[in-house]
Write a protein that holds these residues in place. Sequence first.
Motif, PDB file in Angstrom:
ATOM      1  N   GLY A  31      18.150 -35.162  29.756  1.00 15.94           N
ATOM      2  CA  GLY A  31      19.569 -35.339  29.459  1.00 15.94           C
ATOM      3  C   GLY A  31      20.437 -35.033  30.670  1.00 15.94           C
ATOM      4  N   SER A  32      19.965 -34.109  31.494  1.00 17.24           N
ATOM      5  CA  SER A  32      20.739 -33.751  32.700  1.00 17.24           C
ATOM      6  C   SER A  32      20.889 -34.945  33.645  1.00 17.24           C
ATOM      7  CB  SER A  32      20.048 -32.608  33.443  1.00 17.24           C
ATOM      8  OG  SER A  32      19.925 -31.473  32.614  1.00 17.24           O
ATOM      9  N   HIS A  35      23.961 -37.128  33.113  1.00 22.60           N
ATOM     10  CA  HIS A  35      25.243 -36.703  33.693  1.00 22.60           C
ATOM     11  C   HIS A  35      25.369 -37.180  35.152  1.00 22.60           C
ATOM     12  CE1 HIS A  35      24.940 -34.336  30.131  1.00 22.60           C
ATOM     13  NE2 HIS A  35      24.361 -33.279  30.651  1.00 22.60           N
ATOM     14  N   ASP A 161      10.626 -28.104  32.217  1.00 24.13           N
ATOM     15  CA  ASP A 161      12.084 -27.990  32.068  1.00 24.13           C
ATOM     16  C   ASP A 161      12.515 -27.849  30.603  1.00 24.13           C
ATOM     17  OD1 ASP A 161      14.749 -28.694  33.795  1.00 24.13           O
ATOM     18  OD2 ASP A 161      14.846 -29.689  31.859  1.00 24.13           O
ATOM     19  N   THR A 165      13.714 -24.403  29.068  1.00 28.99           N
ATOM     20  CA  THR A 165      15.150 -24.295  28.782  1.00 28.99           C
ATOM     21  C   THR A 165      15.375 -23.841  27.347  1.00 28.99           C
ATOM     22  OG1 THR A 165      15.564 -26.091  30.338  1.00 28.99           O
ATOM     23  CG2 THR A 165      17.333 -25.566  28.799  1.00 28.99           C
ATOM     24  N   ASP A 209      22.649 -32.895  14.657  1.00 28.71           N
ATOM     25  CA  ASP A 209      22.732 -34.079  15.531  1.00 28.71           C
ATOM     26  C   ASP A 209      23.185 -35.232  14.669  1.00 28.71           C
ATOM     27  OD1 ASP A 209      22.048 -36.267  17.478  1.00 28.71           O
ATOM     28  OD2 ASP A 209      20.958 -34.668  18.517  1.00 28.71           O
ATOM     29  N   ARG A 214      15.585 -37.951  15.709  1.00 27.17           N
ATOM     30  CA  ARG A 214      15.481 -36.690  16.448  1.00 27.17           C
ATOM     31  C   ARG A 214      15.446 -35.500  15.478  1.00 27.17           C
ATOM     32  NH1 ARG A 214      18.373 -37.072  22.184  1.00 27.17           N
ATOM     33  NH2 ARG A 214      17.402 -39.015  22.828  1.00 27.17           N
ATOM     34  N   VAL A 254      23.717 -29.714  24.042  1.00 28.88           N
ATOM     35  CA  VAL A 254      24.363 -31.041  24.039  1.00 28.88           C
ATOM     36  C   VAL A 254      24.864 -31.387  25.439  1.00 28.88           C
ATOM     37  CG1 VAL A 254      26.291 -32.396  23.141  1.00 28.88           C
ATOM     38  CG2 VAL A 254      25.009 -30.881  21.603  1.00 28.88           C
ATOM     39  N   HIS A 259      29.544 -35.899  21.871  1.00 28.23           N
ATOM     40  CA  HIS A 259      30.205 -36.879  21.019  1.00 28.23           C
ATOM     41  C   HIS A 259      30.885 -36.128  19.884  1.00 28.23           C
ATOM     42  CE1 HIS A 259      29.689 -39.111  17.182  1.00 28.23           C
ATOM     43  NE2 HIS A 259      30.237 -40.087  17.862  1.00 28.23           N
ATOM     44  N   LEU A 300      23.218 -24.096  26.658  1.00 30.04           N
ATOM     45  CA  LEU A 300      22.157 -24.699  27.467  1.00 30.04           C
ATOM     46  C   LEU A 300      22.612 -26.019  28.068  1.00 30.04           C
ATOM     47  CD1 LEU A 300      19.013 -24.234  25.184  1.00 30.04           C
ATOM     48  CD2 LEU A 300      19.525 -23.010  27.304  1.00 30.04           C
ATOM     49  N   VAL A 302      24.521 -28.829  30.064  1.00 37.40           N
ATOM     50  CA  VAL A 302      25.057 -28.714  31.420  1.00 37.40           C
ATOM     51  C   VAL A 302      26.542 -29.066  31.452  1.00 37.40           C
ATOM     52  CG1 VAL A 302      24.992 -29.815  33.714  1.00 37.40           C
ATOM     53  CG2 VAL A 302      22.877 -28.998  32.661  1.00 37.40           C
ATOM     54  N   ALA A 325      23.114 -20.707  31.155  1.00 35.16           N
ATOM     55  CA  ALA A 325      22.329 -20.637  32.391  1.00 35.16           C
ATOM     56  C   ALA A 325      21.559 -21.926  32.594  1.00 35.16           C
ATOM     57  CB  ALA A 325      21.322 -19.475  32.359  1.00 35.16           C
ATOM     58  N   MET A 327      17.864 -23.162  33.659  1.00 33.61           N
ATOM     59  CA  MET A 327      16.673 -22.482  33.142  1.00 33.61           C
ATOM     60  C   MET A 327      15.887 -21.696  34.215  1.00 33.61           C
ATOM     61  SD  MET A 327      13.520 -24.444  33.388  1.00 33.61           S
ATOM     62  CE  MET A 327      13.337 -24.717  35.103  1.00 33.61           C
ATOM     63  N   ARG A 376      12.544 -39.326  24.983  1.00 34.89           N
ATOM     64  CA  ARG A 376      12.258 -39.130  26.399  1.00 34.89           C
ATOM     65  C   ARG A 376      11.430 -40.319  26.885  1.00 34.89           C
ATOM     66  NH1 ARG A 376      15.418 -35.404  27.243  1.00 34.89           N
ATOM     67  NH2 ARG A 376      14.929 -33.350  28.033  1.00 34.89           N
TER      68      ARG A 376
HETATM   69  N1  LIG Z   1      20.254 -25.242  31.088  1.00 34.50           N
HETATM   70  C1  LIG Z   1      19.292 -25.964  31.630  1.00 34.50           C
HETATM   71  O1  LIG Z   1      18.547 -25.493  32.501  1.00 34.50           O
HETATM   72  C2  LIG Z   1      19.060 -27.351  31.158  1.00 34.50           C
HETATM   73  C3  LIG Z   1      17.813 -27.963  31.317  1.00 34.50           C
HETATM   74  C4  LIG Z   1      17.620 -29.229  30.768  1.00 34.50           C
HETATM   75  C5  LIG Z   1      18.668 -29.880  30.153  1.00 34.50           C
HETATM   76  N2  LIG Z   1      19.870 -29.260  30.046  1.00 34.50           N
HETATM   77  C6  LIG Z   1      21.011 -29.876  29.359  1.00 34.50           C
HETATM   78  O2  LIG Z   1      20.828 -29.731  27.966  1.00 34.50           O
HETATM   79  C7  LIG Z   1      21.538 -30.786  27.302  1.00 34.50           C
HETATM   80  C8  LIG Z   1      20.591 -31.481  26.330  1.00 34.50           C
HETATM   81  O3  LIG Z   1      19.517 -32.068  27.041  1.00 34.50           O
HETATM   82  P1  LIG Z   1      18.578 -33.159  26.358  1.00 34.50           P
HETATM   83  O4  LIG Z   1      17.655 -33.584  27.412  1.00 34.50           O
HETATM   84  O5  LIG Z   1      18.071 -32.674  25.077  1.00 34.50           O
HETATM   85  O6  LIG Z   1      19.670 -34.317  26.151  1.00 34.50           O
HETATM   86  P2  LIG Z   1      19.717 -35.590  25.205  1.00 34.50           P
HETATM   87  O7  LIG Z   1      20.811 -36.432  25.771  1.00 34.50           O
HETATM   88  O8  LIG Z   1      18.383 -36.182  25.004  1.00 34.50           O
HETATM   89  O9  LIG Z   1      20.179 -34.966  23.800  1.00 34.50           O
HETATM   90  C9  LIG Z   1      21.471 -34.522  23.542  1.00 34.50           C
HETATM   91  C10 LIG Z   1      21.668 -34.612  22.029  1.00 34.50           C
HETATM   92  O10 LIG Z   1      22.946 -34.070  21.686  1.00 34.50           O
HETATM   93  C11 LIG Z   1      23.438 -34.808  20.591  1.00 34.50           C
HETATM   94  N3  LIG Z   1      24.881 -34.607  20.461  1.00 34.50           N
HETATM   95  C12 LIG Z   1      25.905 -35.203  21.112  1.00 34.50           C
HETATM   96  N4  LIG Z   1      27.089 -34.715  20.682  1.00 34.50           N
HETATM   97  C13 LIG Z   1      26.800 -33.787  19.729  1.00 34.50           C
HETATM   98  C14 LIG Z   1      27.587 -32.936  18.929  1.00 34.50           C
HETATM   99  N5  LIG Z   1      28.934 -32.928  19.037  1.00 34.50           N
HETATM  100  N6  LIG Z   1      26.963 -32.103  18.034  1.00 34.50           N
HETATM  101  C15 LIG Z   1      25.607 -32.089  17.937  1.00 34.50           C
HETATM  102  N7  LIG Z   1      24.804 -32.882  18.690  1.00 34.50           N
HETATM  103  C16 LIG Z   1      25.389 -33.714  19.579  1.00 34.50           C
HETATM  104  C17 LIG Z   1      23.057 -36.231  20.952  1.00 34.50           C
HETATM  105  O11 LIG Z   1      23.106 -37.079  19.819  1.00 34.50           O
HETATM  106  C18 LIG Z   1      21.652 -36.045  21.503  1.00 34.50           C
HETATM  107  O12 LIG Z   1      20.657 -36.198  20.537  1.00 34.50           O
HETATM  108  C19 LIG Z   1      22.059 -31.703  28.408  1.00 34.50           C
HETATM  109  O13 LIG Z   1      23.396 -31.382  28.702  1.00 34.50           O
HETATM  110  C20 LIG Z   1      21.202 -31.348  29.585  1.00 34.50           C
HETATM  111  O14 LIG Z   1      21.882 -31.582  30.798  1.00 34.50           O
HETATM  112  C21 LIG Z   1      20.079 -28.014  30.527  1.00 34.50           C
END
Ligand SMILES: NC(=O)c1ccc[n+]([C@@H]2O[C@H](COP(=O)([O-])OP(=O)(O)OC[C@H]3O[C@@H](n4cnc5c(N)ncnc54)[C@H](O)[C@@H]3O)[C@@H](O)[C@H]2O)c1
Length: 381
Positions: A31-32, A35, A161, A165, A209, A214, A254, A259, A300, A302, A325, A327, A376
């Motif tokens: 997901g990152s 962005h 990751d 995370t 979600d 999912r 998220v 959204h 979590l 970003v 943070a 991860m 994924r």
């Molecule tokens: N902190 C870290 O080290 C780290 C590591 C990996 C990913 N991330 C971040 O974590 C987040 C999620 O990653 P992912 O790979 O699972 O992303 P992803 O895009 O696969 O999943 C995000 C999910 O959030 C849902 N969503 C959107 N708006 C929402 C809302 N208002 N309420 C509830 N759900 C909602 C989407 O439908 C989607 O299923 C991303 O922002 C990513 O950048 C952070």
Amino acid sequence: MNKLAVRDVPDPRLRNEQDIVVKVRKTVTCGSDLHLIGGYIPFMSRGDVLGHEFVGEVVEVGAQVRKHKVGDRVVVSSFISCGKCWYCSQQLYSLCDNGNTNPAITEALWGFSPGGCFGYSHAMGGFAGSHAEYIRVPYGDVGAFTIPDEVDDLRALFASDSAATGWMGADLGGVRPGDVVAIWGAGAVGQMAARASVLLGAERVLIIDRYDNRLDQAAKFAGAEPLNYLRDDTGSALLEATGGRGPDVCIEAVGMEAHTPGPQQAYDKVKQQLRLQTDRPAAVRDAIYQARKGGSVFVLGVYAGFVDKFPLGAMMNKGLTVRGAQMHGQRYIPMLLERMARGELVTEHLATHVMPLDRGPEGYRMFKDKEDGCVRAVFEP
Ligand SMILES: NC(=O)c1ccc[n+]([C@@H]2O[C@H](COP(=O)([O-])OP(=O)(O)OC[C@H]3O[C@@H](n4cnc5c(N)ncnc54)[C@H](O)[C@@H]3O)[C@@H](O)[C@H]2O)c1
Ligand SMILES: [Zn+2]
Ligand SMILES: [Zn+2]
């Protein structure tokens, strides 16, 4: 969407004595990356290689590498950490003082720079990513972990990751036996946070979600209770699950492209596009609002910069602990691999689409648009 293409790039070489070079066997979207591709983190340059989650085989080791030898099958933490600085000694690996070799951008934005990350823009060190045949891994002894024989590549891949995370969110969010945990986002990260919460003893884990496929995975593989926010009244469901008190721990998985149904989405999106705010924090707002008094919220997802309508009043008056943070992979990966070997933690269902790296741009499109139920896309170079 910024342009993605598969091109020939020079093979990486050892640059420092602690480096290893890994031949990538599997690498996966995150997901990152969305962005970056969406232009919300504007520090990518033409020709940069994406990708920060991967498994592979060690093909070269630097003179000071002790833990690894050529032929080892390894999974590598997405964050690059030296293992020796003050932050690494506190196990706060993603805050490493030496991992990011280009700290100026994030120092200007945030006061201090976090560690570096593979394939995650020049703000995070400008390291070449893992969507390639080979990758140079700095501090090989710190960031790469040998995969136990019982764990196959696909399962181990997610230790890089998403699983680390998710585990961090539950661990540093303070999940304790008997807690009720609410998780926003049922992507790979949210699902892994749900599984970690269950394994840490949470009594109930509710995950929110709008994509049923999912949510179904989170129910089946993590043991979480799904809530579809387009259909269910999530606020009431969280109150009901907690006897009216609210969840003890809220984990936001998220991120900045959240959204929201209704007019708030348009408001946040327009502000983000006009650069009046950098991030759309809908799920963070919700988590802070729903958390019980004295509860904790772990971010979590970003975020890059500034947000509008941050519920500071709720945070302060309810006595919340709000943390976030990147991860700390090196802290969790050995334990995650053990749990994977015992079958407590499964991840391969997240790899809904596995394809050759040549089809990378198509995989990213499917992942971004959630086409064909994509959770994924995994690439095999
Ligand atoms: N902190 C870290 O080290 C780290 C590591 C990996 C990913 N991330 C971040 O974590 C987040 C999620 O990653 P992912 O790979 O699972 O992303 P992803 O895009 O696969 O999943 C995000 C999910 O959030 C849902 N969503 C959107 N708006 C929402 C809302 N208002 N309420 C509830 N759900 C909602 C989407 O439908 C989607 O299923 C991303 O922002 C990513 O950048 C952070
Ligand atoms: Zn990631
Ligand atoms: Zn360090």
